[in-house]
Design a protein around this motif. Sequence first.
Motif, mmCIF file in Angstrom:
data_model
loop_
_atom_site.group_PDB
_atom_site.id
_atom_site.type_symbol
_atom_site.label_atom_id
_atom_site.label_comp_id
_atom_site.label_asym_id
_atom_site.label_seq_id
_atom_site.Cartn_x
_atom_site.Cartn_y
_atom_site.Cartn_z
ATOM 1 N N ASP A 69 32.678 -24.230 7.678
ATOM 2 C CA ASP A 69 31.715 -24.492 8.746
ATOM 3 C C ASP A 69 31.580 -25.974 9.056
ATOM 4 O O ASP A 69 30.641 -26.391 9.741
ATOM 5 C CB ASP A 69 30.346 -23.914 8.367
ATOM 6 C CG ASP A 69 30.367 -22.399 8.283
ATOM 7 O OD1 ASP A 69 31.174 -21.788 9.010
ATOM 8 O OD2 ASP A 69 29.589 -21.825 7.500
ATOM 9 N N LEU A 98 24.674 -29.903 -0.583
ATOM 10 C CA LEU A 98 25.416 -29.382 0.566
ATOM 11 C C LEU A 98 24.999 -30.155 1.810
ATOM 12 O O LEU A 98 23.799 -30.326 2.064
ATOM 13 C CB LEU A 98 25.136 -27.890 0.794
ATOM 14 C CG LEU A 98 25.727 -26.879 -0.192
ATOM 15 C CD1 LEU A 98 24.951 -26.895 -1.500
ATOM 16 C CD2 LEU A 98 25.698 -25.479 0.407
ATOM 17 N N VAL A 104 31.485 -23.598 2.676
ATOM 18 C CA VAL A 104 30.805 -24.704 3.363
ATOM 19 C C VAL A 104 31.790 -25.507 4.202
ATOM 20 O O VAL A 104 31.499 -25.880 5.352
ATOM 21 C CB VAL A 104 30.090 -25.604 2.339
ATOM 22 C CG1 VAL A 104 29.528 -26.846 3.024
ATOM 23 C CG2 VAL A 104 28.957 -24.841 1.663
ATOM 24 N N VAL A 164 17.660 -22.850 8.011
ATOM 25 C CA VAL A 164 17.938 -23.130 6.608
ATOM 26 C C VAL A 164 16.722 -22.807 5.742
ATOM 27 O O VAL A 164 16.854 -22.267 4.637
ATOM 28 C CB VAL A 164 18.359 -24.604 6.430
ATOM 29 C CG1 VAL A 164 18.553 -24.928 4.958
ATOM 30 C CG2 VAL A 164 19.636 -24.882 7.202
ATOM 31 N N ALA A 191 26.248 -22.573 10.781
ATOM 32 C CA ALA A 191 26.979 -21.932 9.689
ATOM 33 C C ALA A 191 27.373 -20.531 10.127
ATOM 34 O O ALA A 191 26.709 -19.906 10.958
ATOM 35 C CB ALA A 191 26.129 -21.882 8.424
ATOM 36 N N LEU A 245 25.355 -29.843 5.780
ATOM 37 C CA LEU A 245 25.730 -28.888 6.816
ATOM 38 C C LEU A 245 25.574 -29.520 8.195
ATOM 39 O O LEU A 245 24.647 -30.306 8.414
ATOM 40 C CB LEU A 245 24.837 -27.641 6.735
ATOM 41 C CG LEU A 245 24.811 -26.935 5.374
ATOM 42 C CD1 LEU A 245 23.762 -25.833 5.384
ATOM 43 C CD2 LEU A 245 26.177 -26.378 5.033
ATOM 44 N N LEU A 262 26.460 -19.220 4.239
ATOM 45 C CA LEU A 262 25.532 -20.104 3.537
ATOM 46 C C LEU A 262 24.837 -19.352 2.408
ATOM 47 O O LEU A 262 24.643 -19.883 1.303
ATOM 48 C CB LEU A 262 24.515 -20.681 4.526
ATOM 49 C CG LEU A 262 23.425 -21.565 3.918
ATOM 50 C CD1 LEU A 262 24.035 -22.753 3.176
ATOM 51 C CD2 LEU A 262 22.458 -22.049 4.993
ATOM 52 N N GLU A 263 24.464 -18.093 2.659
ATOM 53 C CA GLU A 263 23.815 -17.289 1.612
ATOM 54 C C GLU A 263 24.744 -17.100 0.412
ATOM 55 O O GLU A 263 24.320 -17.225 -0.745
ATOM 56 C CB GLU A 263 23.416 -15.929 2.179
ATOM 57 C CG GLU A 263 22.277 -15.973 3.197
ATOM 58 C CD GLU A 263 22.732 -16.263 4.615
ATOM 59 O OE1 GLU A 263 21.962 -16.037 5.550
ATOM 60 O OE2 GLU A 263 23.888 -16.723 4.775
#
Length: 483
Positions: A450, A468, A447, A316, A366, A470, A371-372
Amino acid sequence: MRRRLVASYLVIVGLALVAFTVPVGLQLTDLLRSDQREVALREARTIAVLLATATEADDATARGARVALLQLRDEMEEQTDGRVELIGVDRSPALGRPVVGADDGDFDAALSGQERVRSLDDSVLGERGLQVTVPATTDDGRVDGAVRVTVPTAPVDEEVRGIWLFRLAAGAVVLVLSVIASAVVATSLLRPLRLLDAMADRISRGDLTARADLDAMGPPEMRRLASTLNDGTRRIEVLLSAQRAFTADASHQLRTPLTALRLGLENLQDRLDDPADVAAVDRALSESGRLSRLVSDLLVLARSQGASATPVPVDVGAVLEARAEVWSSSAEDVGARIVVELGGPGVGRSGLGGSGSGGPGLVALASSGQLEQALDNLIDNALRVCPTGEAVTLRATAPPEADAVLVEVIDRGPGMSAADRARAFDRFWSTTPGGSGLGLAIARELVQHDGGSVDLVDTPGGGLTARLVLPRDTAATGGDRAG
């Protein structure tokens, strides 16, 4: 479910064992003890007959009876490890052997013509024993003495223990065999459910091509259920595929006429002299640009809904730094800057020239690239409302109490009311002029695919924070890293 089925089988088998084993065991125990009582009474009565004959006149018959009595007494004591005691009507020992407790209640009852049978924990043998006392009665009904026979109950107790141990061992063997048999049966019964569960898991991860093998379903009921699920999944796949295909095709096909329309408007604008006409064309160009962005966002949304990739470990911290690098020029254009904080507030790097440590645990699960894309949409929204001279902060932390990585995109803009935050993820809803209203919807779609979540909260001191959560890669080992 498998454990419950096995447990239910064991309960049924256990109840059956108890129902058929315990009564039989009790019956055998009672039979053994009854046999010992009957044998002891029979021997005692035989000895009593000889005793009554031996105490009569001193003739040849009486002498023969005494000899037989002594022989029978010795043989019985030798065979049973017991003790035979004889008393006369005056309570004196008969045949010269001393008697222990000649004045007890059993002898009193026997001299009055009654028989007594008792089990004693402490008998004249010095151990647990069965004591039988009978009167020695002549042919004319006169009581001439009494006989007390005491035999140990240890042999019978040992037989009883053997019976119960055998039954316990047999029951244990039956239970073990029942566990094996029930496990086999439960596995066979649950195999269709496991196959359906695997199918449902694949569907939940976005694989709508998953189908159940009808030949492996076993009973007709399970085959009908599997066939119904297959048909339902097939219809859902067709509907979603048609929806995605329409959205993607429409978005793709609209790009060409929109580009042509924009070029035509730009060429027209260059030929106009009237300021009012130029302003009208400017508005048309602005709307065409907005429409182009909307079409691009629709295409991204269609692709995110069709995503079925398996999440993989993602650094991340590296993703945040890469996004900050990409968006640095856009931030400078609006007079803002991007700040990256890894590990917690105030820890890490600011701007693009420093370095920071992500610390342990900043590895999330992810899908590649998703995520990007989500961060790009959130950063774009934050830069649109960021005041000149302020910063958009990208922060990543790993709370120790949760198996998750928390990523925050923090701005210092005007923020949003609670009502607006509740609607912010609705498609085509936007408070930003010129916005498509799809950025947050796309971020949430990516998001949630995942297994994560995203929400909006107020920033302390003013502004808005997109948060977020994750799933954390618990198998990864964190460590310091250079930015």
